[in-house]
Design a protein around this motif. Structure first.
Motif, short mmCIF file in Angstrom:
data_model
loop_
_atom_site.label_atom_id
_atom_site.label_comp_id
_atom_site.label_asym_id
_atom_site.label_seq_id
_atom_site.Cartn_x
_atom_site.Cartn_y
_atom_site.Cartn_z
N LYS A 103 -15.98 3.18 1.81
CA LYS A 103 -15.32 1.93 1.43
C LYS A 103 -14.36 2.12 0.28
O LYS A 103 -13.22 1.62 0.30
N ASN A 104 -14.79 2.85 -0.75
CA ASN A 104 -13.92 3.06 -1.90
C ASN A 104 -12.69 3.89 -1.55
O ASN A 104 -11.59 3.63 -2.04
N LEU A 105 -12.87 4.88 -0.69
CA LEU A 105 -11.76 5.73 -0.28
C LEU A 105 -10.74 4.92 0.52
O LEU A 105 -9.52 5.09 0.35
N ILE A 106 -11.23 4.05 1.40
CA ILE A 106 -10.32 3.18 2.15
C ILE A 106 -9.51 2.30 1.21
O ILE A 106 -8.29 2.15 1.35
N ILE A 110 -5.42 2.15 1.05
CA ILE A 110 -4.59 1.05 1.59
C ILE A 110 -4.76 -0.25 0.81
O ILE A 110 -4.26 -1.29 1.24
N GLY A 111 -5.44 -0.22 -0.31
CA GLY A 111 -5.58 -1.42 -1.12
C GLY A 111 -6.47 -2.47 -0.47
O GLY A 111 -7.54 -2.15 0.05
N LYS A 112 -6.02 -3.70 -0.47
CA LYS A 112 -6.82 -4.82 0.03
C LYS A 112 -6.65 -5.07 1.53
O LYS A 112 -7.24 -6.00 2.08
N ILE A 113 -5.85 -4.26 2.19
CA ILE A 113 -5.66 -4.42 3.64
C ILE A 113 -6.97 -4.11 4.36
O ILE A 113 -7.65 -3.13 4.05
N ILE A 114 -7.34 -4.95 5.32
CA ILE A 114 -8.53 -4.70 6.13
C ILE A 114 -8.11 -3.86 7.35
O ILE A 114 -7.30 -4.31 8.16
N ARG A 138 6.22 -2.18 8.71
CA ARG A 138 6.58 -0.80 8.35
C ARG A 138 6.76 -0.66 6.84
O ARG A 138 6.36 0.35 6.25
N ASP A 139 7.34 -1.69 6.21
CA ASP A 139 7.57 -1.63 4.77
C ASP A 139 6.26 -1.50 4.00
O ASP A 139 6.21 -0.83 2.97
N VAL A 140 5.21 -2.14 4.50
CA VAL A 140 3.92 -2.05 3.82
C VAL A 140 3.38 -0.62 3.89
O VAL A 140 2.90 -0.07 2.90
N LEU A 141 3.47 -0.01 5.07
CA LEU A 141 3.02 1.37 5.21
C LEU A 141 3.80 2.28 4.28
O LEU A 141 3.22 3.13 3.58
N GLU A 142 5.11 2.14 4.26
CA GLU A 142 5.94 3.00 3.44
C GLU A 142 5.73 2.74 1.95
O GLU A 142 5.96 3.62 1.12
N GLY A 143 5.28 1.54 1.61
CA GLY A 143 5.11 1.18 0.21
C GLY A 143 3.75 1.52 -0.37
O GLY A 143 3.52 1.29 -1.57
N LYS A 145 0.85 3.25 -2.25
CA LYS A 145 0.85 4.19 -3.36
C LYS A 145 -0.59 4.51 -3.75
O LYS A 145 -1.08 4.07 -4.81
N PRO A 146 -1.30 5.24 -2.92
CA PRO A 146 -2.71 5.54 -3.22
C PRO A 146 -2.85 6.47 -4.42
O PRO A 146 -1.95 7.28 -4.70
N ASP A 147 -3.95 6.34 -5.10
CA ASP A 147 -4.27 7.22 -6.22
C ASP A 147 -4.93 8.48 -5.65
O ASP A 147 -6.14 8.55 -5.49
N THR A 148 -4.12 9.47 -5.34
CA THR A 148 -4.63 10.66 -4.65
C THR A 148 -5.57 11.48 -5.54
O THR A 148 -6.48 12.14 -5.04
#
Length: 216
Positions: A103-106, A110-114, A138-143, A145-148
């Motif tokens: 859950k935390n990795l998801i 992708i943030g709050k997206i389910i 598409r803009d959401v996918l490209e935008g 910014k995960p904390d890798t």
């Protein structure tokens, strides 16, 4: 090989050599092929295999119609068909992933997206595959910014070594090229476990040149 790859500082560097010592890059059909990131060896890299084939066919003028690469993922074949190259790669199956332990990795990815679906691919690397809802633009996918760095620290045991975030293409979400053709899907690949935050070839933001080091 790892030291050379660190110097190249690309996501993957391919190392290739003829299986038969008497063969040359012009005459050989069978080659040993290995791929390294700046931190370790990996089991499979499709783009680097295609780049290697292009070098052997196009720069070394190999006379065969098909090349067979002996790798950690088995034998991989690349054929020359006219001016194009066709790869025959293994089919690595996925299995549904229980979202509770990841859950935390998801959320980091992708943030709050389910997500619409979450799968796990044990081969070739151990990847978590997160499918975004088709309504996601598409803009959401490209935008994203995960904390890798946090992603890698949260799962250091090697079970997960990559996160693929993918979006099915459709007319409504803008997943199309400059000519208006709809993409089947778009994806980004986050892989800090192997020494790079994001693979720019698999992703949608940039392009990458793979460097093939040919050693006899």
């Amino acid at each position: 090989m790892l030291k050379i790859t660190m110097e190249m500082n690309q996501t993957e560097t391919a190392f290739v050599s003829p299986v038969n010592p008497s063969d040359t890059f012009q005459t050989g059909e069978h080659f040993n092929l290995r791929w390294f990131t700046p931190t370790n060896e990996v089991n499979l890299c499709g783009h680097a295999t295609m780049a290697t084939s292009a070098v052997i066919f196009g720069k070394r003028d190999n006379t065969n119609e098909q090349l067979t690469f002996h790798t950690k993922s088995g034998e991989l074949m690349v054929s020359k068909v006219g001016d194009e190259y066709v790869m025959d790669f293994p089919l690595n199956h996925t299995a549904p992933q229980d979202q509770t332990p990841v859950k935390n990795l998801i959320q980091m990815s992708i943030g709050k997206i389910i997500p619409q679906d979450v799968q796990y691919a044990p081969k070739p690397h151990g990847d978590l595959v997160i499918r975004l809802p088709d309504s996601t633009s598409r803009d959401v996918l490209e935008g994203l910014k995960p904390d890798t760095t946090a992603m890698m620290k949260a799962f250091p045991d090697g079970h997960i070594k990559g996160v693929i975030v993918t979006l099915r293409g459709c007319p409504e979400n803008g997943a199309k090229d400059e000519c208006g053709e709809i993409f089947d899907f778009m994806s980004r690949y986050f892989d800090p476990w192997n020494g790079f935050p994001e693979d720019p070839v698999t992703g949608v933001l940039r392009q990458m040149i793979f460097i093939c080091y040919c050693a006899c």
